[in-house]
Design an enzyme around this catalytic site. Sequence first.
Site, PDB file in Angstrom:
ATOM      1  N   HIS A   1      -2.789  -5.496   6.051  1.00  0.00           N
ATOM      2  CA  HIS A   1      -4.087  -5.788   5.426  1.00  0.00           C
ATOM      3  C   HIS A   1      -5.047  -4.591   5.547  1.00  0.00           C
ATOM      4  O   HIS A   1      -6.267  -4.774   5.573  1.00  0.00           O
ATOM      5  CB  HIS A   1      -4.733  -7.032   6.044  1.00  0.00           C
ATOM      6  CG  HIS A   1      -3.844  -8.228   6.062  1.00  0.00           C
ATOM      7  ND1 HIS A   1      -3.666  -9.046   4.978  1.00  0.00           N
ATOM      8  CD2 HIS A   1      -3.051  -8.741   7.058  1.00  0.00           C
ATOM      9  CE1 HIS A   1      -2.812 -10.025   5.284  1.00  0.00           C
ATOM     10  NE2 HIS A   1      -2.415  -9.845   6.537  1.00  0.00           N
TER      11      HIS A   1
ATOM     12  N   GLU B   1      -3.614  11.465  -7.119  1.00  0.00           N
ATOM     13  CA  GLU B   1      -4.315  10.485  -7.954  1.00  0.00           C
ATOM     14  C   GLU B   1      -3.668  10.369  -9.330  1.00  0.00           C
ATOM     15  O   GLU B   1      -3.557   9.262  -9.896  1.00  0.00           O
ATOM     16  CB  GLU B   1      -5.780  10.868  -8.082  1.00  0.00           C
ATOM     17  CG  GLU B   1      -6.551  10.736  -6.781  1.00  0.00           C
ATOM     18  CD  GLU B   1      -7.942  11.354  -6.844  1.00  0.00           C
ATOM     19  OE1 GLU B   1      -8.694  11.184  -5.869  1.00  0.00           O
ATOM     20  OE2 GLU B   1      -8.272  12.018  -7.853  1.00  0.00           O
TER      21      GLU B   1
ATOM     22  N   LYS C   1     -15.669  20.538  -1.918  1.00  0.00           N
ATOM     23  CA  LYS C   1     -14.665  19.525  -2.196  1.00  0.00           C
ATOM     24  C   LYS C   1     -13.253  20.095  -2.250  1.00  0.00           C
ATOM     25  O   LYS C   1     -13.009  21.191  -2.741  1.00  0.00           O
ATOM     26  CB  LYS C   1     -14.960  18.825  -3.528  1.00  0.00           C
ATOM     27  CG  LYS C   1     -16.241  18.010  -3.554  1.00  0.00           C
ATOM     28  CD  LYS C   1     -16.169  16.813  -2.624  1.00  0.00           C
ATOM     29  CE  LYS C   1     -15.140  15.802  -3.060  1.00  0.00           C
ATOM     30  NZ  LYS C   1     -15.449  15.205  -4.372  1.00  0.00           N
TER      31      LYS C   1
ATOM     32  N   SER D   1     -14.235  20.953  -7.019  1.00  0.00           N
ATOM     33  CA  SER D   1     -15.257  20.298  -7.837  1.00  0.00           C
ATOM     34  C   SER D   1     -16.051  21.344  -8.602  1.00  0.00           C
ATOM     35  O   SER D   1     -16.287  22.453  -8.102  1.00  0.00           O
ATOM     36  CB  SER D   1     -16.200  19.483  -6.948  1.00  0.00           C
ATOM     37  OG  SER D   1     -17.368  19.116  -7.654  1.00  0.00           O
TER      38      SER D   1
END
Length: 463
Positions: free
Chosen positions: A155, A289, A282, A276
């Site tokens: 979980h 992704e 970043k 970025s």
Amino acid sequence: MALWSGRFEEGVDDFTQRFGASLPVDKRMYAQDIAGSRAHAKMLAATGVISAQDAQEIDAGLAGVLADIEAGTFVFDINDEDIHMAIEGELTRRIGSAGARLHTGRSRNDQTITDTRLLVKDFCVQLMRGNLALRQALVNQAKAHPEVVMPGYTHMQHAQPVLFAHHMLAYYWMFQRDFGRIAAALQAADVNPLGSAALAGTTYPLDRRMTAQELGFSQVTPNSLDAVSNRDFLLDLQYACSVTMIHLSRLAEEIILWSTQEFGFITLSDSYSTGSSIMPQKKNPDFAELIRGKSGRVVGDLMSLLMVMKGLPLAYNKDMQEDKEGAIDAFDTVCDSMRCMCGMIETMQIHPDAMMESARKGHMAATDVADYLAKKGLPFREAHAVVGHLVLLCEKRGCQLDDLSLSDFKAECDLFEADITEQLDLPSIVRARTTEGGTSPQAVAVQMQAVEETMAHDAALLG
């Protein structure tokens, strides 16, 4: 006019020609189409259907077409409709009447399904090789960090400590099962439909087993109707691709989480990260992704073919022209995703201290404390309640179980002794999981032997 235009007085207009053409997709099968035609011509000559001279001219002509396509000098024309017409039309232009005899005893129906089966066989072999490379990357990371402890989750909450190697091998077994699914799709595709013609077979004395041998098929289809209408092997391939992408997506999700500041378990290589346009600090896990995102398109490819096939009567229907685009997309996407994931796994930097620090949080020794009491005779459910009270005490104090004193433990149950502290040591907790398939170093070493055996077995299947 098209090669099939004999009974037509007019040709289709430009729009419907483009709408109905499959050439933009099925030209991917040019090598398979030419291989099938060369085998067919050789068989026609061997059975006396065409002359040996015609067969030689066809074979030489097709070799020339193949060379031109691979050199990039062959001009595809949308008016040819599909790869079969494009190649046959050019062959006939080059060698004349001999080329016009090539299609004797076959239909585009058995021709296209033969090409598709050959293509799928090639796809499966490439996918299996990519799968092996990815599994090897996981194994290498597991071997490089044999004793690193990390939190295991259920979980998405801290559950029990596990070895990082154990976690890597969990994904190994997922992909090993994927290998089996791809191998099953390869076996399903390994059947020769050539000679089934349009749907009913042919009156020519074709030797279907000869073309099967020439093309590397292990058997021939037993029913001509089924042969030209069967797309199960494509569904098998796309199902295998879909499950592979689901597994890749799950691994990508963990990589994304592990690379965050909140986790800090890994650092991705610069080669598998991006920056970025506005925030200089970043370092984004964009490629993980993308893999996670691309899983949707592969599953969609499977759903598309399922819907195409769900209501089709026997035998061939034009709907089936929609069978290849999704399969090609799924193959390309999975191949690229496995290659990208393999690179990420191979190059990511592991941070054992961060993993251990995280594992110290969340009272991950709780189950072992309950087991401690159960082994002393307390029913496990009662032991569970005792440890639950201790965890609640820790929550109120803002501490962990190993911060409690022996008196704190005894206040809940007098079965606790001084040795309870041994149950709170995370490496000891991990070492205690010695059951087959467990996370102890001993169990993982046994598991690794099985890993090596399956890797050797699967590699041997590819030769």
